[in-house]
Design a protein around this motif. Structure first.
Motif, PDB file in Angstrom:
ATOM      1  N   THR A 184       0.834  -1.209   0.000  1.00  0.00           N
ATOM      2  CA  THR A 184       0.000   0.000   0.000  1.00  0.00           C
ATOM      3  C   THR A 184       0.867   1.256   0.000  1.00  0.00           C
ATOM      4  OG1 THR A 184      -0.182  -0.067   2.432  1.00  0.00           O
ATOM      5  CG2 THR A 184      -1.958  -1.117   1.168  1.00  0.00           C
ATOM      6  N   GLY A 185       2.033   1.169  -0.612  1.00  0.00           N
ATOM      7  CA  GLY A 185       2.878   2.349  -0.764  1.00  0.00           C
ATOM      8  C   GLY A 185       3.756   2.667   0.420  1.00  0.00           C
ATOM      9  N   SER A 186       3.963   1.718   1.334  1.00  0.00           N
ATOM     10  CA  SER A 186       4.752   2.003   2.538  1.00  0.00           C
ATOM     11  C   SER A 186       6.165   2.447   2.212  1.00  0.00           C
ATOM     12  CB  SER A 186       4.796   0.772   3.453  1.00  0.00           C
ATOM     13  OG  SER A 186       3.514   0.447   3.925  1.00  0.00           O
ATOM     14  N   SER A 187       6.811   1.793   1.248  1.00  0.00           N
ATOM     15  CA  SER A 187       8.202   2.148   0.922  1.00  0.00           C
ATOM     16  C   SER A 187       8.318   3.587   0.456  1.00  0.00           C
ATOM     17  CB  SER A 187       8.757   1.200  -0.145  1.00  0.00           C
ATOM     18  OG  SER A 187       8.862  -0.120   0.349  1.00  0.00           O
ATOM     19  N   ALA A 188       7.368   4.028  -0.377  1.00  0.00           N
ATOM     20  CA  ALA A 188       7.395   5.410  -0.858  1.00  0.00           C
ATOM     21  C   ALA A 188       7.159   6.392   0.291  1.00  0.00           C
ATOM     22  CB  ALA A 188       6.347   5.604  -1.946  1.00  0.00           C
ATOM     23  N   ILE A 189       6.221   6.069   1.162  1.00  0.00           N
ATOM     24  CA  ILE A 189       5.942   6.930   2.313  1.00  0.00           C
ATOM     25  C   ILE A 189       7.165   7.015   3.221  1.00  0.00           C
ATOM     26  CG2 ILE A 189       4.613   7.068   4.463  1.00  0.00           C
ATOM     27  CD1 ILE A 189       2.210   5.966   2.873  1.00  0.00           C
ATOM     28  N   GLN A 190       7.781   5.865   3.491  1.00  0.00           N
ATOM     29  CA  GLN A 190       8.941   5.831   4.388  1.00  0.00           C
ATOM     30  C   GLN A 190      10.134   6.561   3.783  1.00  0.00           C
ATOM     31  OE1 GLN A 190       8.928   1.606   4.767  1.00  0.00           O
ATOM     32  NE2 GLN A 190       7.420   1.593   6.412  1.00  0.00           N
ATOM     33  N   HIS A 191      10.299   6.465   2.483  1.00  0.00           N
ATOM     34  CA  HIS A 191      11.366   7.201   1.809  1.00  0.00           C
ATOM     35  C   HIS A 191      11.144   8.704   1.979  1.00  0.00           C
ATOM     36  CE1 HIS A 191      13.623   8.954  -1.571  1.00  0.00           C
ATOM     37  NE2 HIS A 191      14.388   7.886  -1.489  1.00  0.00           N
ATOM     38  N   TRP A 192       9.921   9.142   1.760  1.00  0.00           N
ATOM     39  CA  TRP A 192       9.590  10.555   1.906  1.00  0.00           C
ATOM     40  C   TRP A 192       9.800  11.020   3.346  1.00  0.00           C
ATOM     41  CZ3 TRP A 192       5.233  12.592   4.657  1.00  0.00           C
ATOM     42  CH2 TRP A 192       5.071  13.971   4.524  1.00  0.00           C
ATOM     43  N   LEU A 193       9.360  10.237   4.318  1.00  0.00           N
ATOM     44  CA  LEU A 193       9.503  10.608   5.726  1.00  0.00           C
ATOM     45  C   LEU A 193      10.970  10.760   6.120  1.00  0.00           C
ATOM     46  CD1 LEU A 193       6.821   8.233   7.301  1.00  0.00           C
ATOM     47  CD2 LEU A 193       6.711  10.739   7.203  1.00  0.00           C
ATOM     48  N   ALA A 194      11.812   9.813   5.678  1.00  0.00           N
ATOM     49  CA  ALA A 194      13.232   9.875   6.022  1.00  0.00           C
ATOM     50  C   ALA A 194      13.912  11.073   5.366  1.00  0.00           C
ATOM     51  CB  ALA A 194      13.922   8.578   5.613  1.00  0.00           C
ATOM     52  N   GLU A 195      13.542  11.355   4.112  1.00  0.00           N
ATOM     53  CA  GLU A 195      14.145  12.486   3.396  1.00  0.00           C
ATOM     54  C   GLU A 195      13.725  13.828   3.997  1.00  0.00           C
ATOM     55  OE1 GLU A 195      15.374  12.454  -0.497  1.00  0.00           O
ATOM     56  OE2 GLU A 195      16.521  10.946   0.593  1.00  0.00           O
ATOM     57  N   ARG A 196      12.527  13.872   4.597  1.00  0.00           N
ATOM     58  CA  ARG A 196      11.986  15.130   5.103  1.00  0.00           C
ATOM     59  C   ARG A 196      11.971  15.179   6.631  1.00  0.00           C
ATOM     60  NH1 ARG A 196      11.875  15.276   0.184  1.00  0.00           N
ATOM     61  NH2 ARG A 196      10.338  16.298  -1.171  1.00  0.00           N
ATOM     62  N   ALA A 197      12.756  14.337   7.288  1.00  0.00           N
ATOM     63  CA  ALA A 197      12.695  14.235   8.758  1.00  0.00           C
ATOM     64  C   ALA A 197      12.930  15.582   9.439  1.00  0.00           C
ATOM     65  CB  ALA A 197      13.691  13.195   9.257  1.00  0.00           C
ATOM     66  N   ASP A 198      13.905  16.350   8.969  1.00  0.00           N
ATOM     67  CA  ASP A 198      14.209  17.635   9.608  1.00  0.00           C
ATOM     68  C   ASP A 198      13.064  18.624   9.417  1.00  0.00           C
ATOM     69  OD1 ASP A 198      16.642  16.666  10.442  1.00  0.00           O
ATOM     70  OD2 ASP A 198      17.780  17.562   8.792  1.00  0.00           O
ATOM     71  N   GLN A 199      12.528  18.685   8.192  1.00  0.00           N
ATOM     72  CA  GLN A 199      11.413  19.610   7.934  1.00  0.00           C
ATOM     73  C   GLN A 199      10.162  19.194   8.709  1.00  0.00           C
ATOM     74  OE1 GLN A 199      13.482  18.214   5.543  1.00  0.00           O
ATOM     75  NE2 GLN A 199      13.111  19.239   3.575  1.00  0.00           N
ATOM     76  N   LEU A 200       9.948  17.876   8.845  1.00  0.00           N
ATOM     77  CA  LEU A 200       8.799  17.406   9.617  1.00  0.00           C
ATOM     78  C   LEU A 200       8.931  17.825  11.081  1.00  0.00           C
ATOM     79  CD1 LEU A 200       8.443  13.826   8.097  1.00  0.00           C
ATOM     80  CD2 LEU A 200       6.692  15.610   8.017  1.00  0.00           C
ATOM     81  N   ALA A 201      10.141  17.708  11.633  1.00  0.00           N
ATOM     82  CA  ALA A 201      10.356  18.112  13.020  1.00  0.00           C
ATOM     83  C   ALA A 201      10.094  19.602  13.200  1.00  0.00           C
ATOM     84  CB  ALA A 201      11.777  17.761  13.459  1.00  0.00           C
ATOM     85  N   ALA A 202      10.507  20.374  12.213  1.00  0.00           N
ATOM     86  CA  ALA A 202      10.249  21.822  12.277  1.00  0.00           C
ATOM     87  C   ALA A 202       8.758  22.124  12.214  1.00  0.00           C
ATOM     88  CB  ALA A 202      10.972  22.526  11.129  1.00  0.00           C
ATOM     89  N   ASP A 203       8.013  21.206  11.619  1.00  0.00           N
ATOM     90  CA  ASP A 203       6.557  21.355  11.515  1.00  0.00           C
ATOM     91  C   ASP A 203       5.835  20.666  12.673  1.00  0.00           C
ATOM     92  OD1 ASP A 203       5.044  22.900   9.891  1.00  0.00           O
ATOM     93  OD2 ASP A 203       4.538  21.349   8.453  1.00  0.00           O
ATOM     94  N   GLY A 204       6.601  20.134  13.629  1.00  0.00           N
ATOM     95  CA  GLY A 204       5.984  19.573  14.833  1.00  0.00           C
ATOM     96  C   GLY A 204       5.827  18.077  14.862  1.00  0.00           C
ATOM     97  N   VAL A 205       6.365  17.376  13.848  1.00  0.00           N
ATOM     98  CA  VAL A 205       6.226  15.919  13.808  1.00  0.00           C
ATOM     99  C   VAL A 205       7.610  15.278  13.877  1.00  0.00           C
ATOM    100  CG1 VAL A 205       5.438  13.932  12.463  1.00  0.00           C
ATOM    101  CG2 VAL A 205       4.100  16.046  12.460  1.00  0.00           C
ATOM    102  N   LEU A 206       7.856  14.540  14.944  1.00  0.00           N
ATOM    103  CA  LEU A 206       9.133  13.850  15.126  1.00  0.00           C
ATOM    104  C   LEU A 206       9.079  12.490  14.442  1.00  0.00           C
ATOM    105  CD1 LEU A 206      11.931  13.438  16.502  1.00  0.00           C
ATOM    106  CD2 LEU A 206      10.672  12.484  18.461  1.00  0.00           C
TER     107      LEU A 206
END
Length: 414
Positions: free
Chosen positions: A24-46
């Motif tokens: 169900t697209g987990s690999s693509a989601i996980q790739h995106w999450l890892a690439e954007r980890a710093d920006q996600l943290a800045a947006d409040g999501v660790l």
């Protein structure tokens, strides 16, 4: 940074578990999450990194998964304490960074031991506000994707129609486990063209973080020609390691070419009808009931039946030949051993009294790995060299011994 303070004081962070399921697209989601980890943290999501730092593919939940699959010994609390410590470390990181949410992603979290999962649910509820995200997908296209993955990585040689009919309800099993474990589950409808955008919206992060993410391609599916070739390879060699090696080479050689999707309306109707009651039961968990699970857009974008491949490109032929050669070089001793294990008639039968009672070719090769590595026939080698060298030909039983000198190398014993 997101605020984590409520009217009555500090609010427990939100704890989001993304649990797939598979295909169900987990690999693509996980790739995106890892690439954007710093920006996600800045947006409040660790999005915590793994202890070993390897979280691009496979998600960041492996540390937790390992603990969930560790059985307890008697009354010991060992892994309970470790699970608690891991969750506490996530809460501390979120507090340090001012994050309102913690996100873990792994398809394997629901497969943990029941006792550990129960403790995990209780402790997570004490530290966080847990919620679970999973995807529901059109069962026909889920089966198509699962079949393609099995051909690529598991050595499957079965055609899609037979596979789909045999596994018609396995789609339900994957989701039912998640629903039974996590009562507060939220289901998103899988759409490959808007996968990341929908996930980002549910997280509540800036839409800019998902910009261009629809172009992420991770572990693409195979083309029609690649599928046909790999099915033939699987029928001949029946070795999942070889399937994986060849498919990985295919993906490396051409990572961005369009893959093949075939829509069979009769088969799709049968699969969808069989799964319709289950899909109806999921409505109460779905985030957006206005998005239909049945993906007619995918139906329309798919290709019709293809003429079986009677020739392949020179490039693909050479890729397959080189992959097979490397596989044989790496695995040849084990291939030879498997040939002896699977033979319909034992070679020993034709030698009568020449061989000692209890001689077994497979055991001889296992006990004498140099003979296996040299590619020698075990019976011929024993009669020519092994007997005089005092080599073991079967495992001694308790209290029994065989005279044995230190075996000589089998090199030259051809």
């Amino acid at each position: 940074m997101g605020s984590n303070v409520g009217a009555g004081g500090p609010m427990r962070p939100r704890f989001v578990l993304h649990v797939g399921p598979n295909k169900t697209g987990s690999s693509a989601i996980q790739h995106w999450l890892a690439e954007r980890a710093d920006q996600l943290a800045a947006d409040g999501v660790l999005y915590p990194c793994l202890a070993n730092g390897g979280n691009i593919l496979g998600g960041n939940g492996n540390d937790l998964v390992a603990l969930l699959n560790t059985p307890r010994r008697g009354a010991e609390r060992g892994n309970f304490d470790a699970i608690s410590s891991l969750l506490e470390s996530y809460a501390a990181q979120a507090a340090d960074l001012g994050c309102h949410s913690v996100l873990l992603s792994s398809e394997f979290i629901p497969l943990g031991l029941e006792e550990n999962l129960e403790f995990f649910r209780i402790r997570a509820s004490e530290l966080f506000r847990p919620e679970v995200l999973a995807y529901v997908r059109d069962p026909y296209w889920w089966l198509w994707s699962a079949w393609g993955q099995a051909v690529k990585g598991d050595g499957l040689s079965e055609e899609f129609q037979a596979y789909a009919l045999r596994n018609c309800f396995s789609y339900q099993e994957a989701l039912t486990r998640c629903i039974q474990l996590f009562g507060n589950i939220k289901l998103l409808v899988y759409r490959d063209s808007k996968l990341i955008e929908g996930f980002a919206a549910e997280l509540g992060v800036s839409a800019e973080l998902a910009a261009g993410a629809s172009n992420i391609r991770v572990n693409r599916s195979l083309t029609f020609e690649e599928l046909e070739v790999l099915l033939v390879i699987n029928r001949i060699f029946r070795d999942s390691a070889l399937s994986k090696k060849i498919s990985n080479e295919m993906l490396r050689a051409k990572p961005d070419i369009p893959h093949y999707r075939h829509f069979d309306p009769v088969l799709a109707s049968a699969i969808r009808d069989a799964n319709a009651p289950f899909l109806a039961s999921l409505i109460r968990y779905m985030v957006d009931t206005g998005v239909p699970v049945i993906d007619v857009n995918m139906d329309n974008r798919s290709e019709g039946p293809q003429v079986p491949v009677d020739h392949i490109s020179k490039e693909l032929f050479l890729l397959v030949v080189e992959s097979v050669k490397r596989w044989q070089d790496e695995a040849s001793p084990y291939v030879r051993l498997r040939r002896y294990v699977m033979r319909p008639v034992s070679d020993e039968a034709g030698y009568g009294d020449e061989l000692p009672e209890g001689f077994n070719s497979v055991e001889y090769l296992v006990l004498n790995p140099d003979v296996l590595a040299a590619g020698s026939d075990p019976v011929v080698h024993y009669l020519s060299y092994g007997r005089s060298e005092g080599r073991l030909f079967k495992r001694p039983e308790a209290g029994e011994g065989q005279s044995q000198d230190t075996p000589q190398s089998a090199e030259g014993h051809q």
